[in-house]
Design a protein around this motif. Sequence first.
Motif, mmCIF file in Angstrom:
data_model
loop_
_atom_site.group_PDB
_atom_site.id
_atom_site.type_symbol
_atom_site.label_atom_id
_atom_site.label_comp_id
_atom_site.label_asym_id
_atom_site.label_seq_id
_atom_site.Cartn_x
_atom_site.Cartn_y
_atom_site.Cartn_z
ATOM 1 N N GLU A 23 0.800 -1.229 0.000
ATOM 2 C CA GLU A 23 0.000 0.000 0.000
ATOM 3 C C GLU A 23 0.830 1.274 0.000
ATOM 4 O O GLU A 23 0.363 2.313 -0.460
ATOM 5 C CB GLU A 23 -0.962 -0.005 1.193
ATOM 6 C CG GLU A 23 -2.085 -1.017 1.047
ATOM 7 C CD GLU A 23 -3.144 -0.843 2.113
ATOM 8 O OE1 GLU A 23 -3.056 0.131 2.891
ATOM 9 O OE2 GLU A 23 -4.059 -1.685 2.160
ATOM 10 N N GLN A 24 2.051 1.224 0.524
ATOM 11 C CA GLN A 24 2.883 2.423 0.598
ATOM 12 C C GLN A 24 3.878 2.531 -0.567
ATOM 13 O O GLN A 24 4.709 3.440 -0.581
ATOM 14 C CB GLN A 24 3.660 2.436 1.924
ATOM 15 C CG GLN A 24 2.773 2.323 3.155
ATOM 16 C CD GLN A 24 1.696 3.399 3.224
ATOM 17 O OE1 GLN A 24 1.948 4.567 2.906
ATOM 18 N NE2 GLN A 24 0.489 3.013 3.617
ATOM 19 N N SER A 25 3.779 1.660 -1.542
ATOM 20 C CA SER A 25 4.763 1.608 -2.615
ATOM 21 C C SER A 25 4.364 2.492 -3.798
ATOM 22 O O SER A 25 3.180 2.802 -3.991
ATOM 23 C CB SER A 25 4.926 0.164 -3.099
ATOM 24 O OG SER A 25 3.752 -0.258 -3.777
ATOM 25 N N PRO A 26 5.338 2.907 -4.621
ATOM 26 C CA PRO A 26 5.025 3.638 -5.849
ATOM 27 C C PRO A 26 4.115 2.837 -6.785
ATOM 28 O O PRO A 26 3.295 3.413 -7.498
ATOM 29 C CB PRO A 26 6.397 3.877 -6.483
ATOM 30 C CG PRO A 26 7.356 3.829 -5.340
ATOM 31 C CD PRO A 26 6.797 2.822 -4.391
ATOM 32 N N GLY A 27 4.271 1.508 -6.746
ATOM 33 C CA GLY A 27 3.426 0.662 -7.585
ATOM 34 C C GLY A 27 1.956 0.804 -7.241
ATOM 35 O O GLY A 27 1.096 0.829 -8.133
ATOM 36 N N PHE A 28 1.666 0.899 -5.940
ATOM 37 C CA PHE A 28 0.263 1.038 -5.540
ATOM 38 C C PHE A 28 -0.260 2.443 -5.845
ATOM 39 O O PHE A 28 -1.437 2.621 -6.147
ATOM 40 C CB PHE A 28 0.089 0.704 -4.062
ATOM 41 C CG PHE A 28 -1.359 0.569 -3.657
ATOM 42 C CD1 PHE A 28 -2.171 -0.376 -4.256
ATOM 43 C CD2 PHE A 28 -1.909 1.386 -2.685
ATOM 44 C CE1 PHE A 28 -3.512 -0.510 -3.901
ATOM 45 C CE2 PHE A 28 -3.240 1.271 -2.314
ATOM 46 C CZ PHE A 28 -4.049 0.314 -2.927
ATOM 47 N N THR A 29 0.617 3.438 -5.780
ATOM 48 C CA THR A 29 0.231 4.787 -6.199
ATOM 49 C C THR A 29 -0.191 4.770 -7.662
ATOM 50 O O THR A 29 -1.200 5.383 -8.049
ATOM 51 C CB THR A 29 1.396 5.773 -5.999
ATOM 52 O OG1 THR A 29 1.739 5.814 -4.611
ATOM 53 C CG2 THR A 29 1.018 7.169 -6.464
ATOM 54 N N ASN A 30 0.564 4.045 -8.480
ATOM 55 C CA ASN A 30 0.213 3.892 -9.893
ATOM 56 C C ASN A 30 -1.109 3.152 -10.049
ATOM 57 O O ASN A 30 -1.953 3.518 -10.890
ATOM 58 C CB ASN A 30 1.320 3.144 -10.630
ATOM 59 C CG ASN A 30 1.022 2.974 -12.097
ATOM 60 O OD1 ASN A 30 0.960 3.941 -12.845
ATOM 61 N ND2 ASN A 30 0.837 1.734 -12.530
ATOM 62 N N ASP A 31 -1.302 2.110 -9.244
ATOM 63 C CA ASP A 31 -2.557 1.352 -9.280
ATOM 64 C C ASP A 31 -3.756 2.250 -8.981
ATOM 65 O O ASP A 31 -4.788 2.186 -9.664
ATOM 66 C CB ASP A 31 -2.516 0.212 -8.251
ATOM 67 C CG ASP A 31 -1.802 -1.028 -8.759
ATOM 68 O OD1 ASP A 31 -1.519 -1.107 -9.968
ATOM 69 O OD2 ASP A 31 -1.520 -1.922 -7.931
ATOM 70 N N LYS A 32 -3.633 3.074 -7.964
ATOM 71 C CA LYS A 32 -4.742 3.960 -7.587
ATOM 72 C C LYS A 32 -5.031 4.981 -8.679
ATOM 73 O O LYS A 32 -6.200 5.257 -8.989
ATOM 74 C CB LYS A 32 -4.431 4.654 -6.263
ATOM 75 C CG LYS A 32 -4.443 3.722 -5.055
ATOM 76 C CD LYS A 32 -4.294 4.467 -3.743
ATOM 77 C CE LYS A 32 -2.907 5.042 -3.563
ATOM 78 N NZ LYS A 32 -2.738 5.662 -2.227
ATOM 79 N N GLY A 33 -3.972 5.530 -9.265
ATOM 80 C CA GLY A 33 -4.171 6.491 -10.333
ATOM 81 C C GLY A 33 -4.865 5.870 -11.539
ATOM 82 O O GLY A 33 -5.764 6.471 -12.133
ATOM 83 N N ALA A 34 -4.454 4.652 -11.892
ATOM 84 C CA ALA A 34 -5.067 3.953 -13.024
ATOM 85 C C ALA A 34 -6.531 3.638 -12.734
ATOM 86 O O ALA A 34 -7.389 3.751 -13.621
ATOM 87 C CB ALA A 34 -4.299 2.670 -13.327
ATOM 88 N N TYR A 35 -6.815 3.245 -11.494
ATOM 89 C CA TYR A 35 -8.206 2.964 -11.137
ATOM 90 C C TYR A 35 -9.081 4.216 -11.276
ATOM 91 O O TYR A 35 -10.165 4.166 -11.864
ATOM 92 C CB TYR A 35 -8.318 2.432 -9.706
ATOM 93 C CG TYR A 35 -9.760 2.349 -9.254
ATOM 94 C CD1 TYR A 35 -10.582 1.317 -9.696
ATOM 95 C CD2 TYR A 35 -10.325 3.346 -8.462
ATOM 96 C CE1 TYR A 35 -11.921 1.264 -9.337
ATOM 97 C CE2 TYR A 35 -11.658 3.300 -8.097
ATOM 98 C CZ TYR A 35 -12.451 2.260 -8.539
ATOM 99 O OH TYR A 35 -13.779 2.217 -8.204
#
Length: 213
Positions: A23-35
Amino acid sequence: MVPFHTEQQAVNSLDYLPPPPTEQSPGFTNDKGAYLNGYALKGSPRWHQATGDANLSPANIAKIFSPILGVTISESTTPATWYMLRNMLIVTRYAPAAAKKYYMRTRPFVVYGHHSCESSSQEAGMRKDGSYPSGHTTFGTAFALMLAEAKPDKARELAKRGWEFGQSRVVCGAHWQSDVDAGRYVGAVEFAHLQSISQFRLVLEQVKQELNR
């Protein structure tokens, strides 16, 4: 129908996939933006395409890919291709199963308290099923690769539609972007695995004959 392989014979997705983003990773930030970008398309033509792509019935898949091939896929007109379609719908469920069961990642529409492009009854089932990797994307990738091998003159269009089929899961809100990215790799691994199975190769030759008549 006898599947090309069993779940136990699938290449274990847990053995080669990395864990989904924390949840704290850049990957999840990307996931949230894509969603959120996908959710903003709600009601648009792309949203409606994602809704159509969510339907994994053989008839619907045939409807999606037939125009690209220039051949109507059906049980009566292309029996080998129809058999291939139905069999791949089974084995591409096996391919991501180990990682899905292990990680049991929560789907984005649940995290955000939204609705996906799928029905309430389908959403109820998805809440109990892991999000990572995407099974729809696994199928769409493997099936598009199979069709591209069978009809290489349409490979570009098939690859594009297979990519869109996976991306529809992000637009739909059913999967995170990293779920779809992983599903594409699982689909490619599954397609490579199928090449080692004699029954798959036999049916693939029949598919080539049907689609290139």
